[in-house]
Motif scaffolding. Sequence first.
Motif, PDB file in Angstrom:
ATOM      1  N   ARG A   1      37.912  45.511  11.266  1.00 41.28           N
ATOM      2  CA  ARG A   1      37.157  46.244  12.297  1.00 41.28           C
ATOM      3  C   ARG A   1      35.925  45.494  12.793  1.00 41.28           C
ATOM      4  O   ARG A   1      35.611  45.502  13.979  1.00 41.28           O
ATOM      5  N   PHE A   2      35.210  44.825  11.893  1.00 42.67           N
ATOM      6  CA  PHE A   2      33.961  44.164  12.270  1.00 42.67           C
ATOM      7  C   PHE A   2      34.179  42.722  12.718  1.00 42.67           C
ATOM      8  O   PHE A   2      33.233  42.054  13.135  1.00 42.67           O
ATOM      9  N   HIS A   3      35.421  42.244  12.570  1.00 42.49           N
ATOM     10  CA  HIS A   3      35.857  40.943  13.096  1.00 42.49           C
ATOM     11  C   HIS A   3      35.240  39.730  12.396  1.00 42.49           C
ATOM     12  O   HIS A   3      35.703  38.610  12.616  1.00 42.49           O
ATOM     13  N   TYR A   4      34.209  39.929  11.589  1.00 44.73           N
ATOM     14  CA  TYR A   4      33.622  38.782  10.897  1.00 44.73           C
ATOM     15  C   TYR A   4      34.361  38.548   9.587  1.00 44.73           C
ATOM     16  O   TYR A   4      34.593  39.476   8.816  1.00 44.73           O
ATOM     17  N   TRP A   5      34.705  37.295   9.329  1.00 45.52           N
ATOM     18  CA  TRP A   5      35.611  36.972   8.223  1.00 45.52           C
ATOM     19  C   TRP A   5      35.089  37.417   6.864  1.00 45.52           C
ATOM     20  O   TRP A   5      35.850  37.944   6.048  1.00 45.52           O
ATOM     21  N   LEU A   6      33.797  37.235   6.619  1.00 49.91           N
ATOM     22  CA  LEU A   6      33.254  37.568   5.303  1.00 49.91           C
ATOM     23  C   LEU A   6      33.272  39.076   5.063  1.00 49.91           C
ATOM     24  O   LEU A   6      33.558  39.531   3.950  1.00 49.91           O
ATOM     25  N   ILE A   7      33.002  39.853   6.101  1.00 49.77           N
ATOM     26  CA  ILE A   7      33.047  41.313   5.963  1.00 49.77           C
ATOM     27  C   ILE A   7      34.470  41.778   5.685  1.00 49.77           C
ATOM     28  O   ILE A   7      34.708  42.640   4.832  1.00 49.77           O
ATOM     29  N   SER A   8      35.439  41.197   6.388  1.00 50.15           N
ATOM     30  CA  SER A   8      36.852  41.557   6.167  1.00 50.15           C
ATOM     31  C   SER A   8      37.273  41.224   4.744  1.00 50.15           C
ATOM     32  O   SER A   8      37.968  42.006   4.093  1.00 50.15           O
ATOM     33  N   LEU A   9      36.834  40.074   4.260  1.00 47.62           N
ATOM     34  CA  LEU A   9      37.149  39.669   2.893  1.00 47.62           C
ATOM     35  C   LEU A   9      36.570  40.658   1.890  1.00 47.62           C
ATOM     36  O   LEU A   9      37.260  41.093   0.952  1.00 47.62           O
ATOM     37  N   LEU A  10      35.308  41.044   2.083  1.00 46.07           N
ATOM     38  CA  LEU A  10      34.656  41.973   1.163  1.00 46.07           C
ATOM     39  C   LEU A  10      35.279  43.365   1.225  1.00 46.07           C
ATOM     40  O   LEU A  10      35.431  44.032   0.197  1.00 46.07           O
ATOM     41  N   LEU A  11      35.660  43.816   2.418  1.00 46.64           N
ATOM     42  CA  LEU A  11      36.270  45.139   2.563  1.00 46.64           C
ATOM     43  C   LEU A  11      37.615  45.202   1.849  1.00 46.64           C
ATOM     44  O   LEU A  11      37.916  46.176   1.155  1.00 46.64           O
TER      45      LEU A  11
END
Length: 356
Positions: free
Chosen positions: A309-319
Amino acid sequence: MPETVFTKQKTLEAKGLAILLLLSYHLFENRQMLEELQVNHAPFTTDRFLLFTGFGNICVAVFVFLTAYGISIGLLRQNAPFMEQLRQAWKRFYKLMLQFFILYLSVNLLWHRHFDYVSLYGSGKQGLLYALTDGLGLSMFFHTPTLNMTWWYMEIAYILIFLVPVLALLVRKTGYYLLPLAFFAPFVFPMGEDIHRYFFVAVLGVCAAYGHLPDKLLSIKIPAILKWICALALLILCVLIRQNYVVYETYIYLADAPMALLVIYVACALFGTVPGMKQALSFIGKHSMNIFLVHTFFYMSLWREYIYRFHYWLISLLLCLMASLVYSVILEAVKAGVLRLFLWGKPRLSAHFDRR
């Protein structure tokens, strides 16, 4: 235990890093995926980002190495008769199968509305048989339908349980000469594609247990800053070598073995010395098997729009990591609760001896 001993704690740290590599590889597998999901991979260029995420599939080699090492170190210490080792292997097999079946049940109890069982397994008795095969982690053996293609790893996990005792027996007789024998074995004896790829990794894991190789690596005494520089430089070099097209397509069978050992060393000797990171990696490693088996549901289908949803790779990884981790923690808590409920009310063995 001293920091120069490769303990179970350090094994968990290595598994934790392997899971992070796994998630980075699956979440950002190719250029098309990045474009479709509009992934922001700053501060890296697309090519550089895909180079490092592609290296993430070394995670399987890390798990294979740690499995072979862990089983071997116990067998070599025991020096038990081979038939006793096979008996222990059967116990490990049943335990792993039971753990997988419980996870399979949990997935289906929670998300059964999202699955089209008739289309996947078929109807009637055939469907039930296929579902049971999948639920026991045997779908790759029989080439039957599966809810999750990531579960292909169960084939390797089961085979390693029975293969490693044989390799441990051979390493007692041949020592490190088992390595050149292992190099030729897949070209002489027929093996499945996955076992062929990771056979040399497993043999190196057994030989590492025989020679206490991880302990020796951790015992190398050099200044901390030099250790970081050398290890990270070697890791970057491994990424560049392994992700080369010719190496990946032709020599990956050999390359994955030493590179998996390097990743394990980096996890323990570098990241495992950083306060907070050591505990985080260990905690993730403790739940690594469950994360491995369920993360695909989150990023591929059920929660795909939320993961990216937030499109940033690190956020997607953490989610994706947090979703899988929470699932595992709850699952293990439920399993522990059911076990306590099952045992509740039964007389304690110690109380029996106290009365005597």
